[in-house]
Design an enzyme around this catalytic site. Structure first.
Site, PDB file in Angstrom:
ATOM      1  N   TYR A 159      -7.715  12.149  20.000  1.00  0.00           N
ATOM      2  CA  TYR A 159      -7.636  13.597  19.701  1.00  0.00           C
ATOM      3  C   TYR A 159      -9.033  14.219  19.732  1.00  0.00           C
ATOM      4  O   TYR A 159      -9.165  15.441  19.699  1.00  0.00           O
ATOM      5  CB  TYR A 159      -7.043  13.873  18.313  1.00  0.00           C
ATOM      6  CG  TYR A 159      -5.633  13.424  18.056  1.00  0.00           C
ATOM      7  CD1 TYR A 159      -4.788  13.010  19.082  1.00  0.00           C
ATOM      8  CD2 TYR A 159      -5.124  13.416  16.762  1.00  0.00           C
ATOM      9  CE1 TYR A 159      -3.495  12.597  18.806  1.00  0.00           C
ATOM     10  CE2 TYR A 159      -3.831  13.010  16.484  1.00  0.00           C
ATOM     11  CZ  TYR A 159      -3.026  12.593  17.509  1.00  0.00           C
ATOM     12  OH  TYR A 159      -1.754  12.183  17.224  1.00  0.00           O
ATOM     13  N   PRO A 201       1.231   8.943   0.966  1.00  0.00           N
ATOM     14  CA  PRO A 201       1.997  10.147   0.640  1.00  0.00           C
ATOM     15  C   PRO A 201       3.047  10.410   1.728  1.00  0.00           C
ATOM     16  O   PRO A 201       2.786  10.190   2.910  1.00  0.00           O
ATOM     17  CB  PRO A 201       0.943  11.253   0.633  1.00  0.00           C
ATOM     18  CG  PRO A 201      -0.371  10.557   0.430  1.00  0.00           C
ATOM     19  CD  PRO A 201      -0.209   9.212   1.096  1.00  0.00           C
ATOM     20  N   ALA A 202       4.218  10.882   1.321  1.00  0.00           N
ATOM     21  CA  ALA A 202       5.305  11.084   2.285  1.00  0.00           C
ATOM     22  C   ALA A 202       5.013  12.209   3.276  1.00  0.00           C
ATOM     23  O   ALA A 202       5.593  12.261   4.346  1.00  0.00           O
ATOM     24  CB  ALA A 202       6.608  11.361   1.545  1.00  0.00           C
ATOM     25  N   LEU A 203       4.107  13.110   2.900  1.00  0.00           N
ATOM     26  CA  LEU A 203       3.704  14.176   3.823  1.00  0.00           C
ATOM     27  C   LEU A 203       2.200  14.130   4.013  1.00  0.00           C
ATOM     28  O   LEU A 203       1.451  13.953   3.044  1.00  0.00           O
ATOM     29  CB  LEU A 203       4.051  15.554   3.258  1.00  0.00           C
ATOM     30  CG  LEU A 203       5.491  16.025   3.370  1.00  0.00           C
ATOM     31  CD1 LEU A 203       5.637  17.361   2.660  1.00  0.00           C
ATOM     32  CD2 LEU A 203       5.917  16.167   4.832  1.00  0.00           C
ATOM     33  N   GLY A 204       1.774  14.285   5.263  1.00  0.00           N
ATOM     34  CA  GLY A 204       0.344  14.329   5.550  1.00  0.00           C
ATOM     35  C   GLY A 204       0.058  15.462   6.507  1.00  0.00           C
ATOM     36  O   GLY A 204       0.975  16.094   7.038  1.00  0.00           O
ATOM     37  N   LEU A 205      -1.232  15.715   6.741  1.00  0.00           N
ATOM     38  CA  LEU A 205      -1.619  16.753   7.699  1.00  0.00           C
ATOM     39  C   LEU A 205      -1.815  16.117   9.063  1.00  0.00           C
ATOM     40  O   LEU A 205      -2.569  15.146   9.199  1.00  0.00           O
ATOM     41  CB  LEU A 205      -2.937  17.420   7.266  1.00  0.00           C
ATOM     42  CG  LEU A 205      -3.426  18.514   8.223  1.00  0.00           C
ATOM     43  CD1 LEU A 205      -2.575  19.775   8.077  1.00  0.00           C
ATOM     44  CD2 LEU A 205      -4.898  18.834   7.991  1.00  0.00           C
ATOM     45  N   GLY A 206      -1.154  16.665  10.083  1.00  0.00           N
ATOM     46  CA  GLY A 206      -1.382  16.237  11.456  1.00  0.00           C
ATOM     47  C   GLY A 206      -2.468  17.098  12.086  1.00  0.00           C
ATOM     48  O   GLY A 206      -2.587  18.290  11.764  1.00  0.00           O
ATOM     49  N   VAL A 222       0.857  -1.190   0.000  1.00  0.00           N
ATOM     50  CA  VAL A 222       0.000   0.000   0.000  1.00  0.00           C
ATOM     51  C   VAL A 222       0.895   1.243   0.000  1.00  0.00           C
ATOM     52  O   VAL A 222       1.939   1.258   0.655  1.00  0.00           O
ATOM     53  CB  VAL A 222      -0.920  -0.021   1.254  1.00  0.00           C
ATOM     54  CG1 VAL A 222      -1.615   1.315   1.464  1.00  0.00           C
ATOM     55  CG2 VAL A 222      -1.944  -1.152   1.134  1.00  0.00           C
TER      56      VAL A 222
END
Ligand code: A2P
Length: 299
Positions: free
Chosen positions: A52, A17-22, A14
């Site tokens: 969260y 993406p190497a960057l995501g939103l936290g 799978v």
């Protein structure tokens, strides 16, 4: 517009993406807007957690974006109150219900619970059954130290796809990253730009912010970039997946715009040398139900 974010392939094929939103510490009332803004800016991964208490708003942001469900990679975490084989499926139902989705792309255990590692293992076995049923596309862990990984891998069948851990220039956990690599687990960096070093109310007043670090600032100035962009580029160059948190539209866009420059080997090494050994988050050994328990409401 979709940004050209590189993808990382997990150990089950799978891609993420190497960057995501936290969205850790994103107030619920700001979360839907931040997620919608991020998805419009080109993000395709959002990382949240049952604990969260903003999963509902993450789902709302996804729907407001107008994107199809399968265009966005959603990750969330099971909290320790829901550990145990039988408890994991209801935990999935709570998270999926709040997110408003049928499947979750990546579902992970939020913490090891060292004093009840048996329950931690049972919870992971619950994740394995959700994976087998196609309810989740990948499973993993967070805040696991090398010995926790070793014990988990010995007692279960599916090697975690990720281990999400605190990594920023001031606290790098190279031993944990090495253990992850050895097992074929992707290291995901939480607090990747060191937000934990400057969150109001965390730690003492004498703490330094990674954003004000002179070495990082100097590298940023050299490239005409911001300190946050330099730190995110450092993560990507070292193969980590990173989830910078922001609820501010300009900073959300800034954090995704990290591909148009390159860090030299000596700049990466200079950032490596900033490690202080001071952990911002709780010691994973200290997590107990008595001290950290929190009921996760139904969807
Ligand atoms: P805000 O949401 O107001 O942008 P981390 O993900 O490393 O924990 O960092 C999150 C913290 O860093 C939050 O306080 C966030 O505040 C702030 N932040 C996020 N992106 C940037 C940026 N590009 N420049 C400065 N601060 C940032």
């Amino acid at each position: 517009m979709t940004a050209n974010t590189p993808q990382i392939t997990l150990n089950n094929g799978v891609t993420i993406p190497a960057l995501g939103l936290g969205v850790f510490q994103s107030p619920p009332e700001e979360t839907a807007g931040a997620v919608e803004t991020a998805l419009h800016a080109g993000y395709r991964h959002v990382d949240t957690a049952a604990a969260y208490f903003n999963e509902r708003e993450v789902g709302e942001g996804l729907r407001r974006s107008g994107l199809d469900r399968d265009e966005v990679f959603l990750e969330t975490k099971v909290w320790i109150n829901d550990y145990g084989y039988e408890a994991t499926r209801p935990a999935f139902d709570k998270s999926a219900g709040k997110l408003g989705v049928e499947t979750i792309d990546l579902l992970i255990l939020h913490q090891p619970m060292p004093s009840r590692f048996d329950l931690t293992v049972q919870a992971y076995k619950g994740l394995e059954s959700l994976l087998a049923d196609g309810k989740v596309r990948a499973i993993g862990v967070s805040n696991f130290m090398p010995e926790h990984l070793m014990r988990l891998v010995a007692e279960t069948d599916v090697v975690p796809a990720v281990n999400q851990i605190e990594v920023h220039p001031y606290f790098q956990q190279t031993a944990v990253q090495d253990a992850n690599t050895k097992h074929g687990i992707v290291s995901q960096a939480w607090s990747p730009i060191g937000g934990i070093t400057f969150y109001p109310g965390w730690g003492g007043d004498d703490r330094r912010s990674t954003l004000d670090d002179p070495t990082i600032r100097e590298i940023a100035e050299r490239h005409g970039r911001t300190p946050a962009q330099v730190m995110l580029r450092w993560h990507l160059d070292q193969g980590r997946q990173a989830i910078p948190k922001s609820t501010n539209p300009a900073r959300i866009a800034e954090n995704l715009d990290v591909l148009g420059f390159e860090l030299a080997a000596e700049e990466l090494a200079a950032i490596d040398a900033l490690h202080t050994g001071v952990r911002g988050g709780p010691d994973p050994e200290s997590i107990t139900l008595a001290e950290h328990g929190a009921e996760i409401p139904e969807a």
